[in-house]
Every structure is written in C-alpha cells, then in structure tokens.
Design an enzyme around this catalytic site. Sequence first.
Site, PDB file in Angstrom:
ATOM      1  N   GLN A  78      30.353  43.903   7.510  1.00 44.66           N
ATOM      2  CA  GLN A  78      29.786  43.278   6.312  1.00 44.66           C
ATOM      3  C   GLN A  78      28.832  44.140   5.682  1.00 44.66           C
ATOM      4  OE1 GLN A  78      28.479  39.326   6.637  1.00 44.66           O
ATOM      5  NE2 GLN A  78      27.673  39.255   4.361  1.00 44.66           N
ATOM      6  N   PHE A  79      29.340  45.134   4.838  1.00 43.42           N
ATOM      7  CA  PHE A  79      28.509  46.352   4.131  1.00 43.42           C
ATOM      8  C   PHE A  79      27.249  45.572   3.662  1.00 43.42           C
ATOM      9  CE2 PHE A  79      31.324  45.231   0.618  1.00 43.42           C
ATOM     10  CZ  PHE A  79      30.578  45.209  -0.442  1.00 43.42           C
ATOM     11  N   THR A  80      27.276  44.283   3.022  1.00 46.28           N
ATOM     12  CA  THR A  80      26.239  43.765   2.162  1.00 46.28           C
ATOM     13  C   THR A  80      24.942  43.608   3.230  1.00 46.28           C
ATOM     14  OG1 THR A  80      26.920  41.450   2.671  1.00 46.28           O
ATOM     15  CG2 THR A  80      27.852  42.859   0.705  1.00 46.28           C
TER      16      THR A  80
END
Length: 150
Positions: A78-80
């Site tokens: 999850q890059f966010t």
Amino acid sequence: MRAVIQRVTQASVTVDGKITGEIGPGLLVLVGIEDADGQEDITWLSNKITNLRIFGDEAGVMNLSVKETGGGILLVSQFTLHASTKKGNRPSYIRASKPEIAIPMYEKMIAQLGQDLGKPVQTGIFGADMKVALLNDGPVTITIDTQARE
C-alpha cells in the site's frame, strides 16, 4: 517501511473477483515501501510483526504473538501509507518507491515473513486494484515506521 498491523479474526484480498489471499485469525499487514528501505528494515520489521504480543493468552491478556497462536499473516502492499498531506488537499506520494524498487522489496518481505512465521504468508497483488475485507479483532491496530524504530 511503514506498516499498519491489524489483529483480525479473518481477512481476504480480492482482485478481479478472485480471492488472492485469505486468512482466519491473525494479522492483516498493510506495508508501504520507500527508497530508503533496505534488507535491514525487512529483517527488523518482519521480526517485530511476527513477535508482537497482541493476542490474548488463557487469561485474556495480550501476551502471545501471531507465531505462538499459529495465526496467519495477510500482507498487502500500500503505497498510500507514504502520503504527504503537508501541502494542499491532494496527497503527494513522492516518498513511495516506484515499482522497480518496491516490487523486489515486497517480495523479500513476503519471504522473510514466511520464514519468521514458519509458514507461507498470504498476499494481495502488487499494484492491483484490491478489495480488502477484514473483521478487525479488538480492534487492535498498530503502526510501525522502520525509519523511526518506535
């Protein structure tokens, strides 16, 4: 690396209508990777995740790890998690690693967690539009940033 660790009674990831990973009781781990991360971060974080004493013992006290309970781990990229909201209202993801760096790191994290847990880790699909379902237990949710080591 940043991780959000959630104790769950069950969790799954679905991509294009197909379940790619699912667990019963255990940990759902969302992980974000940045360029500053390396093997030391993977080793440290995996050890921390598999040994966190956040499951109840016979007295109901959080005194057992996922490893001790025989629970599973579902790891989702999850890059966010590296969103910066400092300027304006649109988050910036400049600190999140690009796929050419993040994918090998994610794969190493999967392998390390599996080794430390003593069984295969379930996963989502890197970069896919994933639908994550979970039943949070507690709720118990912990965040860890390997750059801070808190």
